[in-house]
Design a protein around this motif. Structure first.
Motif, PDB file in Angstrom:
ATOM      1  N   LYS A   9       0.796  -1.115   0.047  1.00 47.14           N
ATOM      2  CA  LYS A   9       0.089  -0.023  -0.051  1.00 47.14           C
ATOM      3  C   LYS A   9       0.827   1.343  -0.228  1.00 47.14           C
ATOM      4  O   LYS A   9       0.388   2.263  -0.606  1.00 47.14           O
ATOM      5  N   ARG A  10       2.144   1.189   0.565  1.00 43.22           N
ATOM      6  CA  ARG A  10       2.861   2.335   0.744  1.00 43.22           C
ATOM      7  C   ARG A  10       4.312   1.892   0.312  1.00 43.22           C
ATOM      8  O   ARG A  10       4.796   0.838   0.444  1.00 43.22           O
ATOM      9  N   VAL A  11       5.154   3.207  -0.013  1.00 44.66           N
ATOM     10  CA  VAL A  11       6.444   2.814  -0.194  1.00 44.66           C
ATOM     11  C   VAL A  11       7.205   3.849   0.505  1.00 44.66           C
ATOM     12  O   VAL A  11       8.286   4.401  -0.086  1.00 44.66           O
ATOM     13  N   ASN A  12       6.841   3.932   1.726  1.00 47.53           N
ATOM     14  CA  ASN A  12       7.516   4.959   2.488  1.00 47.53           C
ATOM     15  C   ASN A  12       8.999   4.988   2.739  1.00 47.53           C
ATOM     16  O   ASN A  12       9.967   5.693   2.787  1.00 47.53           O
ATOM     17  N   TRP A  13       9.435   3.383   2.508  1.00 50.52           N
ATOM     18  CA  TRP A  13      10.895   3.066   2.764  1.00 50.52           C
ATOM     19  C   TRP A  13      11.848   3.643   1.708  1.00 50.52           C
ATOM     20  O   TRP A  13      13.043   3.738   1.617  1.00 50.52           O
ATOM     21  N   VAL A  14      10.996   4.033   0.412  1.00 59.42           N
ATOM     22  CA  VAL A  14      11.835   4.722  -0.599  1.00 59.42           C
ATOM     23  C   VAL A  14      12.688   5.804  -0.175  1.00 59.42           C
ATOM     24  O   VAL A  14      13.851   6.111  -0.365  1.00 59.42           O
ATOM     25  N   TYR A  15      12.133   6.668   0.748  1.00 65.14           N
ATOM     26  CA  TYR A  15      12.541   7.736   1.163  1.00 65.14           C
ATOM     27  C   TYR A  15      13.619   7.598   2.130  1.00 65.14           C
ATOM     28  O   TYR A  15      14.376   8.432   2.354  1.00 65.14           O
ATOM     29  N   LEU A  79      20.822  -6.406   4.012  1.00 65.71           N
ATOM     30  CA  LEU A  79      21.535  -6.101   3.121  1.00 65.71           C
ATOM     31  C   LEU A  79      21.940  -4.487   2.852  1.00 65.71           C
ATOM     32  O   LEU A  79      22.914  -3.738   3.110  1.00 65.71           O
ATOM     33  N   ILE A  80      20.808  -4.001   2.640  1.00 66.09           N
ATOM     34  CA  ILE A  80      20.504  -2.410   2.564  1.00 66.09           C
ATOM     35  C   ILE A  80      21.010  -1.657   3.535  1.00 66.09           C
ATOM     36  O   ILE A  80      21.993  -0.821   3.405  1.00 66.09           O
ATOM     37  N   ALA A  81      20.441  -1.872   4.762  1.00 67.76           N
ATOM     38  CA  ALA A  81      20.625  -1.156   6.199  1.00 67.76           C
ATOM     39  C   ALA A  81      22.187  -1.295   6.337  1.00 67.76           C
ATOM     40  O   ALA A  81      22.691  -0.532   6.764  1.00 67.76           O
ATOM     41  N   GLY A  82      22.772  -2.730   6.251  1.00 71.19           N
ATOM     42  CA  GLY A  82      24.128  -2.868   6.598  1.00 71.19           C
ATOM     43  C   GLY A  82      25.074  -2.329   5.556  1.00 71.19           C
ATOM     44  O   GLY A  82      26.087  -1.733   6.153  1.00 71.19           O
ATOM     45  N   ALA A 180      20.463   4.199   7.413  1.00 69.61           N
ATOM     46  CA  ALA A 180      20.532   2.954   7.612  1.00 69.61           C
ATOM     47  C   ALA A 180      19.413   2.968   8.739  1.00 69.61           C
ATOM     48  O   ALA A 180      18.906   1.681   8.804  1.00 69.61           O
ATOM     49  N   ALA A 181      19.500   3.521   9.588  1.00 73.84           N
ATOM     50  CA  ALA A 181      18.397   3.588  10.614  1.00 73.84           C
ATOM     51  C   ALA A 181      16.977   3.484   9.552  1.00 73.84           C
ATOM     52  O   ALA A 181      16.015   2.594  10.284  1.00 73.84           O
ATOM     53  N   LEU A 182      16.836   4.496   8.916  1.00 74.50           N
ATOM     54  CA  LEU A 182      15.451   4.513   8.429  1.00 74.50           C
ATOM     55  C   LEU A 182      15.096   3.299   7.558  1.00 74.50           C
ATOM     56  O   LEU A 182      14.082   2.619   7.520  1.00 74.50           O
ATOM     57  N   SER A 183      16.205   2.660   6.884  1.00 71.43           N
ATOM     58  CA  SER A 183      15.890   1.477   6.025  1.00 71.43           C
ATOM     59  C   SER A 183      15.733   0.363   7.073  1.00 71.43           C
ATOM     60  O   SER A 183      14.796  -0.500   6.676  1.00 71.43           O
ATOM     61  N   ALA A 184      16.438   0.220   8.185  1.00 71.21           N
ATOM     62  CA  ALA A 184      16.170  -0.991   9.173  1.00 71.21           C
ATOM     63  C   ALA A 184      14.762  -0.724   9.770  1.00 71.21           C
ATOM     64  O   ALA A 184      13.964  -1.823  10.115  1.00 71.21           O
TER      65      ALA A 184
END
Length: 433
Positions: A9-15, A79-82, A180-184
């Protein structure tokens, strides 16, 4: 929305990619300027060339390594956050080891780690969104990254007015740590897992991935792949792919030549760090604005025509800057730099990149994706590295004007190669929508 896909429903993680784009957008310019500060323009130009060449060279095995890791780990968030957390730590190394060798070495390590997030980010969109939403989500990812880079260059322009250049590595590190924090916190672990080959099957994902990093390996290329790709050069009926690869080599070698020496040239003409960052900022801003229009423009004409137009515009821009380097002296160089660089890096690049990547996408659909992308990525990476490595030596021993004019002439040669391409399905207007 497809059932079983969290976050559809959302792609907030893109930000979460915005802060890291703020940090990485100006990093190459910062590294080059700092090496010139440490060593003077002449020796600094050589070291800057070496740093960029090593950075580009490391990205080739890094793309292969992280591609395989992406398929085997199946942990997108980790993988992304790391990767972002490791990048944040590496960025601080610029501050703590502010020597020539330390700066070049840190930049190389950063290259290896930064590649890790490129493919899983694109796969994550495909795994958490319905097919009908992919194009919009990929466009959002690209726009967030582009705007972040522009923001980082704006920050660097303002920062360099008041603070030492190398201190930029500290806010860069903090921005990357924020990503990193936002991705996690926001990236979902998808219920459906795709292999990296899926990225090459959809045009929007393919474009987004190559815009992030212009090399993409489904598998490591074999010697037989290169032999197969270039053996068709002997016949006009099978020469499309090898001629396309040769024109691509010329483009990326030219880009390595010009881009690697552009910042040192501005320093040699006594432009301040503020002015240099401002020139790069304008180029990045124009590029961000140009890409949406470039897509529509390329869609209305043949791919060969628009590729040639982008190459010609970029080539003439390089030659004008080269002529200015020969005829002007001192800070007056800022005028052709701030006028012509956005044309080359913004408008011309957007048109050529859109057209050439569409040509590559069509090639992948007709051939084995692993072989085609492997050869393409290898020649792109090696050509860029070779151009970067040659750039410093050509500029120091023959002059910046020679470097820039030669880079332009190479693009004209690439146009001549494109003119020899046989017509194939998918190269006419409207056939590649």
């Amino acid at each position: 929305m497809e059932p079983g896909r969290p976050g559809a429903k959302r792609v907030n993680w893109v930000y979460s990619t915005f802060p890291v784009a703020v940090a990485t957008g100006p990093l190459g310019t910062m590294v080059q300027l700092y090496l010139i500060q440490l060593n003077g323009v002449t020796l600094g130009t050589i070291y800057a060339s070496l740093a960029v060449a090593v950075f580009n060279g490391v990205s080739i095995p890094a793309a292969i390594f992280w591609g395989f890791a992406t398929d085997r780990l199946h942990k997108r968030r980790g993988l992304i956050a790391g990767s972002y957390a490791a990048m944040a730590a590496i960025l601080l190394m610029f501050y703590f080891d502010s020597t020539t060798a330390g700066t070049i070495g840190t930049y190389a390590v950063f290259s290896f780690v930064s590649v890790a997030s490129a493919t899983p980010l694109n796969l994550l969109i495909m795994e958490t969104r319905s097919k009908g939403e992919w194009a919009g989500a990929f466009a959002m990812l690209s726009m967030v990254s582009s705007v972040g880079s522009v923001g980082g260059l704006l920050l660097s322009t303002v920062w360099s007015q008041a603070f030492p250049l190398i201190f930029l590595s500290v806010p860069f590190s903090l921005f990357t740590l924020a990503s990193a924090a936002l991705s996690a916190a926001t990236i979902p672990e998808p219920a459906v897992i795709f292999e990296k080959q899926a990225v090459a099957m959809k045009k929007s994902s393919f474009f987004s991935r190559l815009l992030t990093l212009p090399i993409f390996f489904i598998r490591a290329p074999r010697v037989s792949d290169f032999a197969s790709a270039f053996k068709g050069l002997r016949s006009s009926l099978t020469s499309y792919v090898p001629l396309f690869y040769i024109s691509t080599i010329m483009f990326y070698f030219s880009s390595g030549l010009f881009n690697t020496s552009f910042v040192p040239a501005m320093s040699a003409f006594e432009l301040t760090s503020v002015e240099i960052f401002a020139v790069i900022l304008v180029g990045a801003a124009i590029q961000t604005l140009a890409f949406p229009g470039a897509g529509r423009y390329v869609g209305s004409q043949s791919l060969v025509t628009t590729s040639a137009q982008g190459l010609l515009l970029r080539g003439w821009s390089y030659i004008v800057i080269g002529a200015a380097a020969l005829l002007l002296s001192g800070p007056l160089f800022v005028v052709p730099a701030i006028v012509m660089y956005p044309v080359a890096a913004g408008v011309a690049f957007a048109v050529y990149y859109t057209a050439s990547n569409t040509m590559m996408f069509n090639t992948v659909q007709r051939k084995s994706p692993g072989a085609a992308l492997g050869v393409y990525s290898a020649v792109v990476g090696i050509a860029t590295m070779g151009g970067s490595l040659a750039s410093g030596f050509v500029s120091v021993y023959l002059g910046f004007d020679t470097t820039f004019v030669f880079a332009g002439v190479l693009l004209f040669a690439a146009v001549a190669i494109l003119a020899q391409l046989p017509k194939v399905p998918g190269s006419e207007p409207g056939s590649h929508q």
